[in-house]
Design a protein around this motif. Sequence first.
Motif: not given
Length: 321
Positions: A281-292, A302-308
């Motif tokens: 549940d929390l993976a995208i809110p926690t990880l998506a803003h940290r990746v490139l 694509r956007n980071p949330a989709d990739a995560v």
Amino acid sequence: MEGIGEDDIARVTALARSIREAVSTVIEGKPEAIELATAALLAEAHLLIEDVPGVGKTMLAKSLAKTIDATVRRIQFTPDLLPSDITGVSVYNQSSGNFEFKPGSVFANLVIGDEINRASPKTQSALLEAMEERRVTVDGVSHELPRPFLVIATQNPIEMEGTYPLPEAQRDRFGLRIDIGYPSPAAEVAMLEHHGDTDPLGPLAPVARAATVMEAIGIVRRVYVHPQVKQYLVNVVSATRAAPELRLGASPRASLQLMRAAKAWAAMDGRGYVIPEDIADLAIPTLAHRVLLSPAAQLAGRNPADAVAAAIATVAVPAKR
């Protein structure tokens, strides 16, 4: 439960419910955003709210802050804001013959950084030590910040005029990132009816003291995480580092933040233990803003949330016992 009582969890669950109900009187039709913001508070994880202007980013930050009887400071980030405005400055006192420290705006339990990406990268970076170590160093002297300490920052998308992208090191210090989005037509009508001619924050009263929140944060930290769930969490984070669409995966700091947020999520649900669904549940809110994203993924739109999300889908979920 190991090391934690049902009464403790019940207190956290009740506190979370009170905060959500109070904030929902101001923010119409956004229960998921309110839920994530509450989890960030109970995990003492800094919160980044990113969306287009006018959808209630600052209102969410203000309403969350007002539910707690604690010190609150708001910083309006502008291009001419200086780092010393945030951290503080040493001033010479002629009468005593000594330098005295004048605390900056960061010395509060809840710091609202409004439109954080409108300030220069140098000023943005003034928050780095405060967010990570909960202290600031001025002229070689360290000053501890009050606890709990939480930065709630809002920012407009970087495509908006007059914005500077946040450095990766600073984005990595935000525990969760949420977007609000436009309200549904029904929620927008309700907003016009309830807040059309009044200040929505006016009737909002605190539902807890800072000490109560700090006690809840301590309880959340004792929520149990089974070794298999920890391994699942590490596998989820590692999947972002191996994802072909990402040129930069989530850091080890992200693993810690995800576990802390999952503990808060579990306690809000009335549990003293974390389950794999909390991680998912929390993976995208926690990880998506940290990746490139990789250049190819950027060109593909694509956007980071989709990739995560795609990376998480490759990870096997532990079997229930």
